[in-house]
Scaffold this active site. Structure first.
Site, short mmCIF file in Angstrom:
data_model
loop_
_atom_site.label_atom_id
_atom_site.label_comp_id
_atom_site.label_asym_id
_atom_site.label_seq_id
_atom_site.Cartn_x
_atom_site.Cartn_y
_atom_site.Cartn_z
N ARG A 1 0.81 -1.22 0.00
CA ARG A 1 0.00 0.00 0.00
C ARG A 1 0.85 1.27 0.00
NH1 ARG A 1 -2.65 -3.43 -1.51
NH2 ARG A 1 -4.68 -4.16 -0.76
N SER B 1 -11.24 -1.32 1.27
CA SER B 1 -10.69 -1.74 2.56
C SER B 1 -10.42 -0.51 3.42
CB SER B 1 -9.39 -2.52 2.37
OG SER B 1 -9.62 -3.71 1.65
N GLU C 1 -6.48 2.83 5.42
CA GLU C 1 -6.14 3.03 4.01
C GLU C 1 -6.89 4.24 3.47
OE1 GLU C 1 -6.52 -0.26 1.37
OE2 GLU C 1 -5.54 -1.68 2.72
#
Length: 315
Positions: free
Chosen positions: A189, A238, A308
């Site tokens: 990420r 997410s 996130e």
């Protein structure tokens, strides 16, 4: 420079469009968010330069977004400028044999040049139509290429960083810069791109594949997403990053928080690391769930979760 003066200056000098007091629920996958002072569709590098000139002169807060697929905007909105990439930033240039330089080898060594404003789904379909493999993992991932690159979007085993040859970024006060994909510290990420840099274009490695095999992989990937993710309800994907060797979704599920609700927001019954908008959710509802889930996970597992999702308009 007051907001109205900035609006007037930009409206008369941009290739793209500028909107005043634009509701952000139109531009986020959550369908949540109050108005931002200025919402600008930058259609060219010149537009970016013009906007950042105004931003710098007036010290305005600003943010670049794609399709708003990992974004939560405050119900009260935000007194700042939101930039999104349109126009020339939504173009895809397909490699051909005629484009090759002597000694470069076959088509597998070439790059597809893609603007950062291109929707990821469109990129995947374009690659498929031209018989390029290596993009199948991105089926069903929402948002634009720029956002996907910034956070190295992908699966647990594949990230988009693995197919990046080069990136072109716009750095405020400097201009356009080229970055080799191999020079970036791609990780879970994260791309390692400097926070102030704006990704405007990418050269993505292509390799020929078997159309039937590509289609089968795409269908399998999409089938897994449909089976495990709440794709029919507004969400931001997410919510939390997975800690090393642990699934946040399983942690939240084990705490019995699937279906936990605040107002119109709910922890998805299908995947516990998703918060969905049941139709009337506010940003305050979503934030309350994020805080409660974080607290419960910290109390039970001693793990401090990281989100996130990006937040705009919150203190």
């Amino acid at each position: 420079m007051p907001i109205l003066d900035a609006y007037s200056e930009l409206r008369g000098s941009l290739d793209g469009n500028v909107y005043l007091d634009e509701p952000m629920n139109r531009h986020t996958s959550f369908h949540i968010g109050g108005p931002v002072s200025l919402y600008v569709e930058c259609a060219s590098v010149r537009d970016l330069h013009t906007c950042l000139k105004v931003i710098t002169a007036e010290q305005m807060p600003w943010v670049v977004i794609g399709k708003g697929s990992n974004l939560l905007v405050s119900d009260e909105g935000w007194r700042g400028m939101v930039l999104t990439l349109a126009g020339q930033f939504r173009e895809i240039i397909i490699p051909t044999l005629a484009d090759e330089q002597p000694g470069e080898g076959a088509l597998c060594s070439q790059s597809m040049v893609v603007g950062a404003g291109v929707i990821l789904a469109n990129l995947v379909q374009t690659a498929f139509k031209h018989g390029f493999s290596g993009f199948e993992f991105a089926v069903g991932i929402p948002g634009s290429l720029g956002g996907a690159l910034a956070m190295n979007a992908g699966t647990a085993t594949e990230g988009i960083g693995s197919i990046v040859s080069k990136l072109t970024v716009y750095r405020p006060q400097v201009g356009l810069m080229r970055v080799l994909g191999s020079d970036l510290p791609w990780s879970y990420r994260s791309s390692g791109i400097s926070p102030g840099d704006i990704i405007v274009e990418a050269e993505l490695l292509t390799k020929p594949g078997n159309i039937s095999q590509i289609q089968a992989k795409m269908e399998a990937a999409l089938g897994r997403r449909k089976a495990t993710q709440p794709l029919t309800k507004p969400s931001a994907g997410s919510v939390f990053r997975n800690p090393p060797d642990t699934s946040v979704g399983r942690m939240i599920e084990h705490l019995g928080l699937k279906g936990y609700r605040v107002g119109g927001a709910e922890v998805s019954l299908k995947h516990a690391n998703f918060i969905v908008n049941n139709g009337s959710a506010t940003a305050a509802d979503v934030l309350a769930i994020i805080r409660e889930v974080s607290r419960r996970v910290k109390d039970e597992y001693g793990t401090k979760l990281q989100t996130e999702i990006r937040f705009v308009g919150f203190e």
